[in-house]
Scaffold this motif. Sequence first.
Motif, PDB file in Angstrom:
ATOM      1  N   SER A   9      67.182 117.627 108.310  1.00 30.85           N
ATOM      2  CA  SER A   9      66.124 116.957 109.073  1.00 30.85           C
ATOM      3  C   SER A   9      66.725 115.781 109.826  1.00 30.85           C
ATOM      4  CB  SER A   9      65.036 116.439 108.135  1.00 30.85           C
ATOM      5  OG  SER A   9      64.214 115.483 108.776  1.00 30.85           O
ATOM      6  N   LYS A  10      66.086 115.389 110.892  1.00 33.39           N
ATOM      7  CA  LYS A  10      66.476 114.158 111.579  1.00 33.39           C
ATOM      8  C   LYS A  10      66.304 112.978 110.626  1.00 33.39           C
ATOM      9  CE  LYS A  10      65.779 111.782 115.982  1.00 33.39           C
ATOM     10  NZ  LYS A  10      65.007 111.682 117.224  1.00 33.39           N
ATOM     11  N   THR A  11      67.154 111.966 110.777  1.00 41.49           N
ATOM     12  CA  THR A  11      67.081 110.769 109.943  1.00 41.49           C
ATOM     13  C   THR A  11      65.769 110.023 110.184  1.00 41.49           C
ATOM     14  OG1 THR A  11      69.474 110.560 110.128  1.00 41.49           O
ATOM     15  CG2 THR A  11      68.285 108.623 109.358  1.00 41.49           C
ATOM     16  N   GLY A  12      65.211 109.428 109.117  1.00 38.91           N
ATOM     17  CA  GLY A  12      63.991 108.629 109.244  1.00 38.91           C
ATOM     18  C   GLY A  12      62.867 109.177 108.385  1.00 38.91           C
ATOM     19  N   HIS A  13      62.111 108.274 107.762  1.00 44.90           N
ATOM     20  CA  HIS A  13      61.135 108.712 106.759  1.00 44.90           C
ATOM     21  C   HIS A  13      60.071 109.630 107.333  1.00 44.90           C
ATOM     22  CE1 HIS A  13      57.339 106.364 107.363  1.00 44.90           C
ATOM     23  NE2 HIS A  13      58.137 105.630 108.119  1.00 44.90           N
ATOM     24  N   ALA A  14      59.603 109.379 108.558  1.00 47.53           N
ATOM     25  CA  ALA A  14      58.546 110.218 109.144  1.00 47.53           C
ATOM     26  C   ALA A  14      59.038 111.653 109.336  1.00 47.53           C
ATOM     27  CB  ALA A  14      58.084 109.631 110.466  1.00 47.53           C
ATOM     28  N   PHE A  15      60.301 111.797 109.783  1.00 48.51           N
ATOM     29  CA  PHE A  15      60.858 113.130 110.015  1.00 48.51           C
ATOM     30  C   PHE A  15      61.093 113.866 108.695  1.00 48.51           C
ATOM     31  CE2 PHE A  15      62.482 110.512 113.618  1.00 48.51           C
ATOM     32  CZ  PHE A  15      61.754 111.133 114.625  1.00 48.51           C
ATOM     33  N   ILE A  16      61.643 113.152 107.699  1.00 47.48           N
ATOM     34  CA  ILE A  16      61.923 113.770 106.399  1.00 47.48           C
ATOM     35  C   ILE A  16      60.622 114.240 105.751  1.00 47.48           C
ATOM     36  CG2 ILE A  16      62.788 113.347 104.054  1.00 47.48           C
ATOM     37  CD1 ILE A  16      65.191 113.147 105.653  1.00 47.48           C
ATOM     38  N   LYS A  17      59.595 113.387 105.774  1.00 47.10           N
ATOM     39  CA  LYS A  17      58.315 113.743 105.143  1.00 47.10           C
ATOM     40  C   LYS A  17      57.665 114.941 105.837  1.00 47.10           C
ATOM     41  CE  LYS A  17      57.517 108.996 103.600  1.00 47.10           C
ATOM     42  NZ  LYS A  17      56.875 107.700 103.902  1.00 47.10           N
ATOM     43  N   ALA A  55      59.313 121.398 100.368  1.00 48.76           N
ATOM     44  CA  ALA A  55      60.514 120.972  99.633  1.00 48.76           C
ATOM     45  C   ALA A  55      60.136 120.113  98.432  1.00 48.76           C
ATOM     46  CB  ALA A  55      61.435 120.195 100.561  1.00 48.76           C
ATOM     47  N   VAL A  56      60.875 120.290  97.342  1.00 47.12           N
ATOM     48  CA  VAL A  56      60.593 119.531  96.126  1.00 47.12           C
ATOM     49  C   VAL A  56      61.160 118.110  96.209  1.00 47.12           C
ATOM     50  CG1 VAL A  56      62.662 120.353  94.888  1.00 47.12           C
ATOM     51  CG2 VAL A  56      60.639 119.667  93.586  1.00 47.12           C
ATOM     52  N   TYR A  57      62.243 117.953  97.021  1.00 49.63           N
ATOM     53  CA  TYR A  57      62.931 116.660  97.105  1.00 49.63           C
ATOM     54  C   TYR A  57      63.602 116.529  98.467  1.00 49.63           C
ATOM     55  CZ  TYR A  57      66.948 113.492  96.643  1.00 49.63           C
ATOM     56  OH  TYR A  57      67.882 112.516  96.870  1.00 49.63           O
ATOM     57  N   GLY A  58      63.636 115.308  98.971  1.00 42.85           N
ATOM     58  CA  GLY A  58      64.367 115.004 100.189  1.00 42.85           C
ATOM     59  C   GLY A  58      65.166 113.729  99.982  1.00 42.85           C
ATOM     60  N   GLY A  59      66.398 113.695 100.479  1.00 43.99           N
ATOM     61  CA  GLY A  59      67.231 112.515 100.275  1.00 43.99           C
ATOM     62  C   GLY A  59      67.981 112.101 101.514  1.00 43.99           C
ATOM     63  N   GLU A  60      68.059 110.782 101.720  1.00 42.40           N
ATOM     64  CA  GLU A  60      68.883 110.217 102.788  1.00 42.40           C
ATOM     65  C   GLU A  60      69.996 109.398 102.150  1.00 42.40           C
ATOM     66  OE1 GLU A  60      66.735 108.906 106.615  1.00 42.40           O
ATOM     67  OE2 GLU A  60      65.368 108.355 105.025  1.00 42.40           O
ATOM     68  N   MET A  61      71.183 109.429 102.756  1.00 42.54           N
ATOM     69  CA  MET A  61      72.308 108.695 102.199  1.00 42.54           C
ATOM     70  C   MET A  61      72.092 107.182 102.233  1.00 42.54           C
ATOM     71  SD  MET A  61      75.023 108.685 105.239  1.00 42.54           S
ATOM     72  CE  MET A  61      75.394 107.019 104.728  1.00 42.54           C
ATOM     73  N   SER A  62      71.040 106.726 102.947  1.00 44.06           N
ATOM     74  CA  SER A  62      70.719 105.295 103.016  1.00 44.06           C
ATOM     75  C   SER A  62      69.961 104.813 101.778  1.00 44.06           C
ATOM     76  CB  SER A  62      69.886 105.017 104.263  1.00 44.06           C
ATOM     77  OG  SER A  62      68.727 105.833 104.270  1.00 44.06           O
ATOM     78  N   ALA A  63      69.841 105.668 100.757  1.00 44.88           N
ATOM     79  CA  ALA A  63      69.197 105.346  99.477  1.00 44.88           C
ATOM     80  C   ALA A  63      67.680 105.472  99.516  1.00 44.88           C
ATOM     81  CB  ALA A  63      69.601 103.958  98.964  1.00 44.88           C
ATOM     82  N   HIS A  64      67.159 106.227 100.486  1.00 47.91           N
ATOM     83  CA  HIS A  64      65.745 106.615 100.481  1.00 47.91           C
ATOM     84  C   HIS A  64      65.645 108.005  99.868  1.00 47.91           C
ATOM     85  CE1 HIS A  64      63.714 103.432 102.707  1.00 47.91           C
ATOM     86  NE2 HIS A  64      64.760 103.370 103.505  1.00 47.91           N
ATOM     87  N   HIS A  65      64.762 108.146  98.879  1.00 47.47           N
ATOM     88  CA  HIS A  65      64.585 109.418  98.180  1.00 47.47           C
ATOM     89  C   HIS A  65      63.094 109.763  98.150  1.00 47.47           C
ATOM     90  CE1 HIS A  65      68.772 109.188  96.820  1.00 47.47           C
ATOM     91  NE2 HIS A  65      68.531 107.905  96.603  1.00 47.47           N
ATOM     92  N   TYR A  66      62.774 111.019  98.506  1.00 42.48           N
ATOM     93  CA  TYR A  66      61.388 111.461  98.701  1.00 42.48           C
ATOM     94  C   TYR A  66      61.051 112.595  97.738  1.00 42.48           C
ATOM     95  CZ  TYR A  66      62.539 109.190 103.156  1.00 42.48           C
ATOM     96  OH  TYR A  66      62.960 108.306 104.115  1.00 42.48           O
ATOM     97  N   PHE A  67      59.801 112.614  97.260  1.00 46.66           N
ATOM     98  CA  PHE A  67      59.439 113.542  96.196  1.00 46.66           C
ATOM     99  C   PHE A  67      58.094 114.214  96.494  1.00 46.66           C
ATOM    100  CE2 PHE A  67      61.953 110.003  94.706  1.00 46.66           C
ATOM    101  CZ  PHE A  67      63.008 110.635  94.078  1.00 46.66           C
ATOM    102  N   ARG A  68      58.089 115.542  96.366  1.00 48.10           N
ATOM    103  CA  ARG A  68      56.861 116.293  96.623  1.00 48.10           C
ATOM    104  C   ARG A  68      55.715 115.828  95.729  1.00 48.10           C
ATOM    105  NH1 ARG A  68      57.651 122.533  96.001  1.00 48.10           N
ATOM    106  NH2 ARG A  68      57.688 121.993  93.782  1.00 48.10           N
ATOM    107  N   ASP A  69      56.015 115.581  94.460  1.00 46.07           N
ATOM    108  CA  ASP A  69      54.964 115.180  93.515  1.00 46.07           C
ATOM    109  C   ASP A  69      54.582 113.701  93.648  1.00 46.07           C
ATOM    110  OD1 ASP A  69      54.952 117.754  92.600  1.00 46.07           O
ATOM    111  OD2 ASP A  69      56.215 117.349  90.846  1.00 46.07           O
ATOM    112  N   PHE A  70      55.199 113.021  94.620  1.00 43.53           N
ATOM    113  CA  PHE A  70      54.862 111.630  94.904  1.00 43.53           C
ATOM    114  C   PHE A  70      54.308 111.553  96.337  1.00 43.53           C
ATOM    115  CE2 PHE A  70      55.863 107.000  95.412  1.00 43.53           C
ATOM    116  CZ  PHE A  70      55.241 106.540  94.267  1.00 43.53           C
ATOM    117  N   ALA A  71      53.465 112.526  96.670  1.00 40.58           N
ATOM    118  CA  ALA A  71      52.831 112.609  97.990  1.00 40.58           C
ATOM    119  C   ALA A  71      53.865 112.712  99.113  1.00 40.58           C
ATOM    120  CB  ALA A  71      51.896 111.417  98.229  1.00 40.58           C
ATOM    121  N   TYR A  72      55.010 113.333  98.804  1.00 39.36           N
ATOM    122  CA  TYR A  72      56.114 113.484  99.762  1.00 39.36           C
ATOM    123  C   TYR A  72      56.651 112.128 100.227  1.00 39.36           C
ATOM    124  CZ  TYR A  72      54.585 118.350 100.050  1.00 39.36           C
ATOM    125  OH  TYR A  72      54.233 119.638  99.751  1.00 39.36           O
TER     126      TYR A  72
END
Length: 454
Positions: A305-313, A321-338
């Motif tokens: 995905s393109k970098t940035g929280h809006a694009f990842i979500k 997706a169950v999980y999304g991660g950026e090397m900038s230490a942002h981590h996204y979770f499906r069970d946490f409303a993406y």
Amino acid sequence: MTELTCFQAYDIRGKLGVELNDEIVYRIGRAYAEFLKPKKVCVGGDVRLTSETLKLELARGLMDSGVDVIDLGLIGTEEVYYATKALGLDGGIMVTASHNPIDYNGLKMVREGSRPLSNDSGLLDIKKLAEANQFTASNVKGTLSKLDHSGPYVDHLLSYLDLGDVKPMKLVVNAGNGAACHTVDRIEAAFKSRGVPIELVKLHNTPDGTFPNGIPNPILKEQQPVTGDAVHAHNADMGIAWDGDFDRCFLWDADGRFIEGYYVVGLLAEAFLVKNPGATIIHDPRLVWNTKDICEKNGGKAVQSKTGHAFIKEMMRKEDAVYGGEMSAHHYFRDFAYCDSGMIPWLLVVDLLCKKGQSLSELVSERMSTCPSPGEINSKVDNADAAIARVYEAFKAEAIGEESVDGVSLEFPNWRFNLRKSNTEPVVRLNLETRADEKLMHEKTNEILAILRG
């Protein structure tokens, strides 16, 4: 009509008294209500000295538009995300400037379901309405109520940890005098009440908007030894630190070595694929080989995905997706409303350490050797486009692959790099990795930096 320069690509952030003040925040509250027409919205604020006043002006703007407001108090950004979804609200707004200088503040906004508001999904509309400052009068004034929603939030966090599997462990936790302090205390209390054998060694755990130990931003090299040295001094198993609104999480191994976010993405991808065989993992395009390799070995699907929280979500929702991660230490979770969380990652890593019976160093060292990277390197340049073009021209002939998903990425048989402009600073960001060749990593890094900065 005066342009509001505090509106950025993904959120609102500006210098106090220059780009942001009580009156502007009031107008943003009115504009948010005018655009989304919500009935009930939650608000929260970080520890900055201006956050409480700005939050009340924001609430006044919302209430003058007929919106009922729930004040969640002094919290982290992810608590707004969690409450918005869990309470079935029409939106949520956090007053925070995260890791910006002390004379800044800002807003992070979501709509129903904690869906992000960015330039592509409503933020520009809100900007135009706030600039015009012409709002529809409401016949009804909204109400303001206070709610401590920390209990359900902490219960949700602990659901990512198999409490029965936890082995005795000592963790250094550095809240940086930021919003994480109260949550650290609540998690510690929950561990004690449930008999979880984890000891927390707490650093800078008093909320203080004057930031006596500096603005918490552990990605800065000069801040990293504080947590790393404490891990060493206390003979701890791991170190954890957060930024000001704790939506980013940073880790150190038992030797006090800082672990680049890229390798944490790989760790969490593996943790989820063990529990969710065949699941999809989203990653950003800056560094990719480690994540792709781990997904392949564990039967998962890696999607870029393109970098940035809006694009990842957005990509996570599209791909389920169950999980999304950026090397900038942002981590996204499906069970946490993406949404991104700075608390879930370290709990998942603790769970992984206990299940595998290995140290953090053992888990990441092999991957760091397999896909070595110097980490993200920023270069201040006069003309970012021209600087990137110079590097591109120098290397494009020998490249075997090329991408422009986010900046420019060139791939070669044994190494690859990504160059992109910052959205917030006059810098170009370089990320580079090789296939198990640290010498080549240093050579190519120096080559590119010489061209970039020349």
